[in-house]
Design a protein around this motif. Structure first.
Motif, short mmCIF file in Angstrom:
data_model
loop_
_atom_site.label_atom_id
_atom_site.label_comp_id
_atom_site.label_asym_id
_atom_site.label_seq_id
_atom_site.Cartn_x
_atom_site.Cartn_y
_atom_site.Cartn_z
N LEU A 64 129.23 121.45 -49.62
CA LEU A 64 129.71 121.43 -48.31
C LEU A 64 128.78 121.85 -47.37
O LEU A 64 128.99 121.16 -46.22
N LEU A 65 127.94 122.66 -47.42
CA LEU A 65 126.86 122.72 -46.57
C LEU A 65 125.90 121.45 -46.21
O LEU A 65 125.64 121.18 -45.11
N GLY A 66 125.63 120.57 -47.35
CA GLY A 66 124.82 119.36 -47.05
C GLY A 66 125.83 118.68 -46.33
O GLY A 66 125.09 117.88 -45.46
N VAL A 67 127.23 118.37 -46.57
CA VAL A 67 127.86 117.54 -45.73
C VAL A 67 127.95 117.94 -44.33
O VAL A 67 127.67 117.21 -43.51
N MET A 68 127.98 119.36 -44.22
CA MET A 68 128.13 119.97 -42.73
C MET A 68 126.84 119.34 -42.21
O MET A 68 126.83 119.34 -41.15
N SER A 69 125.92 119.77 -42.64
CA SER A 69 124.52 119.42 -42.35
C SER A 69 124.40 118.03 -41.70
O SER A 69 123.54 117.70 -40.49
N LEU A 70 124.67 117.15 -42.40
CA LEU A 70 124.57 115.41 -42.14
C LEU A 70 125.62 115.49 -40.90
O LEU A 70 124.94 114.61 -40.04
N LEU A 71 126.57 115.81 -41.01
CA LEU A 71 127.53 115.70 -39.68
C LEU A 71 127.03 116.37 -38.48
O LEU A 71 126.92 115.92 -37.35
N LEU A 72 126.39 117.54 -38.63
CA LEU A 72 125.63 118.05 -37.68
C LEU A 72 124.52 117.24 -37.00
O LEU A 72 124.33 117.13 -35.84
N LEU A 73 123.79 116.53 -37.96
CA LEU A 73 122.67 115.88 -37.69
C LEU A 73 123.31 114.62 -36.63
O LEU A 73 122.78 114.06 -35.78
N VAL A 74 124.25 114.04 -37.20
CA VAL A 74 124.90 112.73 -36.55
C VAL A 74 125.39 113.16 -34.97
O VAL A 74 125.01 112.44 -33.99
N VAL A 75 126.07 114.35 -35.01
CA VAL A 75 126.57 114.82 -33.40
C VAL A 75 125.13 115.04 -32.66
O VAL A 75 124.93 114.93 -31.53
N ALA A 76 124.20 116.02 -33.50
CA ALA A 76 123.08 116.48 -32.60
C ALA A 76 122.34 115.36 -32.08
O ALA A 76 121.65 115.40 -30.85
N ARG A 77 121.93 114.14 -32.71
CA ARG A 77 121.36 112.93 -32.30
C ARG A 77 121.93 112.30 -30.95
O ARG A 77 120.84 111.98 -30.32
N GLY A 78 123.10 112.25 -30.94
CA GLY A 78 123.75 111.83 -29.82
C GLY A 78 123.74 112.79 -28.56
O GLY A 78 123.92 112.53 -27.47
N ARG A 79 123.63 114.12 -28.72
CA ARG A 79 123.66 115.09 -27.78
C ARG A 79 122.36 115.59 -27.16
O ARG A 79 122.22 116.15 -26.01
N VAL A 80 121.45 115.90 -28.07
CA VAL A 80 120.10 116.57 -27.73
C VAL A 80 118.78 115.45 -28.25
O VAL A 80 118.75 115.29 -29.38
N ARG A 81 118.11 115.09 -27.34
CA ARG A 81 116.69 114.24 -27.46
C ARG A 81 115.95 115.04 -28.18
O ARG A 81 115.33 114.50 -29.36
N ALA A 82 115.77 116.22 -28.22
CA ALA A 82 114.84 116.91 -28.89
C ALA A 82 114.85 117.00 -30.60
O ALA A 82 114.05 116.77 -31.39
N VAL A 83 116.34 116.52 -30.89
CA VAL A 83 116.51 116.28 -32.48
C VAL A 83 116.04 115.21 -32.73
O VAL A 83 115.79 115.06 -34.12
N ARG A 84 115.67 114.03 -31.96
CA ARG A 84 115.25 112.92 -32.63
C ARG A 84 113.69 112.58 -33.06
O ARG A 84 113.38 113.49 -32.75
N GLY A 85 113.66 111.80 -33.94
CA GLY A 85 112.35 111.90 -34.61
C GLY A 85 112.07 112.59 -35.91
O GLY A 85 113.13 112.53 -36.62
#
Length: 228
Positions: A64-85
């Motif tokens: 569950l934590l793995g799935v939530m982390s990947l969902l978090l990554l998808v949302v974060a890449r669209g909202r916060v530029r600092a996450v990219r790369g």
């Protein structure tokens, strides 16, 4: 364009991540009592208990934590530029590493490791090394944004706590003769899942890109978020 589905996902992300964190902490603390009350949670790792209770709450919450982390990554890449790369890559290693460690078990209470146990070990090592690295890198990129001051502070504290925990666990598993290895690992895991919760809360607070944002002359829609 941000669809209504992704908008809803972003609103629910923070509470969902913290819910997964609470479940993971409870599984790590209480599952040993359900598996075998005679076994010590201080000297056995979470993976040891998971191997004794295949498909139980520990493996379920890891997945569950793995799935939530990947969902978090998808949302974060669209909202916060600092996450990219590089931070995106490190968060992906964390998420996929947790999923792999949940699916591929270690060997229960043995010193002779099978192939699956080695896969489990290195997936876990990669995951628990990637998250604090991502946290420190994000803290560095976000430090100039006053809105992220609290997030930056907690990311640094928890990342360094996780790094210290990893060093203590490496010593305990080797020269320390596994003395208190279970306790040290749970402190390490606590630091890392709390870091995930801090990231989830921060991403939950960031505004989503609107479908009504005007296009540039290039035809692209600018993405809002914290700069690098």
């Amino acid at each position: 364009m941000i669809t209504p589905e992704r908008h809803a996902l972003g609103r629910l992300l923070g509470p969902a991540v913290w819910g997964a964190v609470v479940l993971a902490v409870n599984a790590a603390l209480w599952s040993p009592l359900d598996t075998d009350p005679q076994l010590s949670a201080l000297s056995l790792t979470v993976s040891d208990f998971a191997a004794l209770d295949r498909g139980g709450p520990i493996e379920t919450t890891m997945a569950l934590l793995g799935v939530m982390s990947l969902l978090l990554l998808v949302v974060a890449r669209g909202r916060v530029r600092a996450v990219r790369g590089l931070p995106s890559l490190l968060l992906a290693v964390w998420g996929f590493g947790l999923l792999l460690a949940a699916v591929v078990p270690t060997d229960p209470l043995t010193t002779e490791l099978s192939t699956s146990a080695y896969v489990h070990r290195y997936a876990s090592v990669a995951a628990f090394g990637a998250l604090p690295a991502a946290g420190l890198l994000l803290a560095r990129r976000l430090r100039s944004d006053p809105r992220a001051a609290g997030t930056v502070r907690w990311l640094r504290v928890l990342a360094w706590a996780a790094i210290l925990g990893a060093a203590l666990m490496a010593y305990s598993a080797g020269p320390g003769g596994r003395e208190l290895v279970g306790l040290v690992e749970r402190l390490l895991l606590g630091s890392e899942v709390a870091m995930l919760g801090v990231l989830g809360r921060f991403m939950h607070q960031q505004p989503a890109a609107s479908a009504s944002v005007p296009r540039h002359r290039t035809g692209r829609i600018p993405v809002t978020g914290v700069g690098s």
